[in-house]
Motif scaffolding. Sequence first.
Motif, PDB file in Angstrom:
ATOM      1  N   ILE A  95      57.071 -11.687 -17.518  1.00  0.00           N
ATOM      2  CA  ILE A  95      56.477 -13.008 -17.342  1.00  0.00           C
ATOM      3  C   ILE A  95      57.477 -13.878 -16.591  1.00  0.00           C
ATOM      4  N   GLY A  96      57.050 -14.470 -15.485  1.00  0.00           N
ATOM      5  CA  GLY A  96      57.923 -15.334 -14.703  1.00  0.00           C
ATOM      6  C   GLY A  96      57.119 -16.248 -13.816  1.00  0.00           C
ATOM      7  N   ASP A  97      57.818 -16.905 -12.899  1.00  0.00           N
ATOM      8  CA  ASP A  97      57.132 -17.847 -12.004  1.00  0.00           C
ATOM      9  C   ASP A  97      57.357 -17.520 -10.537  1.00  0.00           C
ATOM     10  N   ARG A  98      57.923 -16.342 -10.261  1.00  0.00           N
ATOM     11  CA  ARG A  98      58.228 -15.987  -8.879  1.00  0.00           C
ATOM     12  C   ARG A  98      57.687 -14.610  -8.533  1.00  0.00           C
ATOM     13  N   GLU A  99      57.604 -14.343  -7.269  1.00  0.00           N
ATOM     14  CA  GLU A  99      57.142 -13.039  -6.797  1.00  0.00           C
ATOM     15  C   GLU A  99      58.081 -11.928  -7.255  1.00  0.00           C
ATOM     16  N   THR A 100      59.378 -12.245  -7.363  1.00  0.00           N
ATOM     17  CA  THR A 100      60.332 -11.230  -7.808  1.00  0.00           C
ATOM     18  C   THR A 100      60.035 -10.760  -9.236  1.00  0.00           C
ATOM     19  N   ASP A 101      59.437 -11.615 -10.042  1.00  0.00           N
ATOM     20  CA  ASP A 101      59.077 -11.205 -11.401  1.00  0.00           C
ATOM     21  C   ASP A 101      57.949 -10.179 -11.368  1.00  0.00           C
ATOM     22  N   LEU A 102      57.007 -10.377 -10.473  1.00  0.00           N
ATOM     23  CA  LEU A 102      55.934  -9.398 -10.321  1.00  0.00           C
ATOM     24  C   LEU A 102      56.477  -8.082  -9.754  1.00  0.00           C
ATOM     25  N   GLN A 103      57.438  -8.186  -8.837  1.00  0.00           N
ATOM     26  CA  GLN A 103      58.067  -6.980  -8.297  1.00  0.00           C
ATOM     27  C   GLN A 103      58.844  -6.236  -9.387  1.00  0.00           C
ATOM     28  N   LEU A 104      59.492  -6.986 -10.276  1.00  0.00           N
ATOM     29  CA  LEU A 104      60.204  -6.361 -11.390  1.00  0.00           C
ATOM     30  C   LEU A 104      59.232  -5.607 -12.285  1.00  0.00           C
TER      31      LEU A 104
END
Length: 352
Positions: free
Chosen positions: A126-135
């Motif tokens: 869970i995050g607020d950036r595209e890098t969180d989705l990539q993770l």
Amino acid sequence: MRKILFIDRDGTLIQEPADFQIDALEKFQMVEHAIGALLQLKNAGYRFVMVSNQDGLGTASFPEADFWPSQNLLLQILSSQGIVFDDILIDRSFEHEHALTRKPGLGMLVGYLKDPEVWWAQSAVIGDRETDLQLAQNLGCRGFRLREGYGWPDIVAELLAAPRTATVSRRTNETDIQVSVNLDAQAPLHIATGIGFFDHMLEQLGKHGGFSLQLSCKGDTHIDEHHTVEDCAIALGQALKQALGDKFGIARYGFSLPMDEAAATVRLDISNRGLYRFDGSFPREAVGTLPTELVPHFFQSLSEAAGLTVHMEVTGDNTHHMIEACFKAFARTLRQAIARTDTALPSTKGAL
């Protein structure tokens, strides 16, 4: 198994001020609904791990003193509500360094990737950036990104409604089995074991159990049916156990089914203690190519592999009806037991 939420910090738990002085204590503000959402998810059995990129933390451009006051305040606020993190992972490298430990890299999470107890199908980033989705993609789990119009309540709703699925492959010198279940869907339903009447009975499990079941088996039926029936039971039991995961929110127990002149009663507890008791006898030695002695053996193997306590009784005159009553009664009882009726764990022990 453990379902874990890997949670970003800035913009996910605490607000990022417009001037990006994210660690100034006077600008500290929690993200809306974060605390209430975390409490709901904690009560549903989720564990929390904080995963954050803090560019250059500890350098002259980002002194430790600019980070820890807000970090400590965040942890104090959450712990006062009973919300704690199993782990806090912070990468200090700069973005241009492309460190393996920097999100979306997996360097900080290698231990979790090696942990067989992590239930990745139910875990998420869970995050607020595209890098969180990539993770999330790199971890092989779901990812949720907070954005305008999509906040913590939306994430909670999706997580608590996530389907319980599992796929098991089991190969021995005697059988080659693939089985997939989805406890929160009723299709597809496809069975192929090479034993016609057994296929018909397994279809009853999925249909009357209210879950999607796909099972294929290539077995040594030229020798006899024993290995196919037993190994299918083991693989199916393993899949059910995996799909149930930590068992939060299930009804746990299920209780009886007439089949014309036959009647079967099943008492079932998703106890994580495999035990099977059978009371009954079949008038015929086989139905089709399925030996009737393998019917209680199937349920015993299934119960042990899935961690179920099962007491089964059957009476009647028609062997076909009696066996079908056993499978249908078991399926209907299982359907009651796996139903999501709450968000709590149905046990005073704290684990099942």
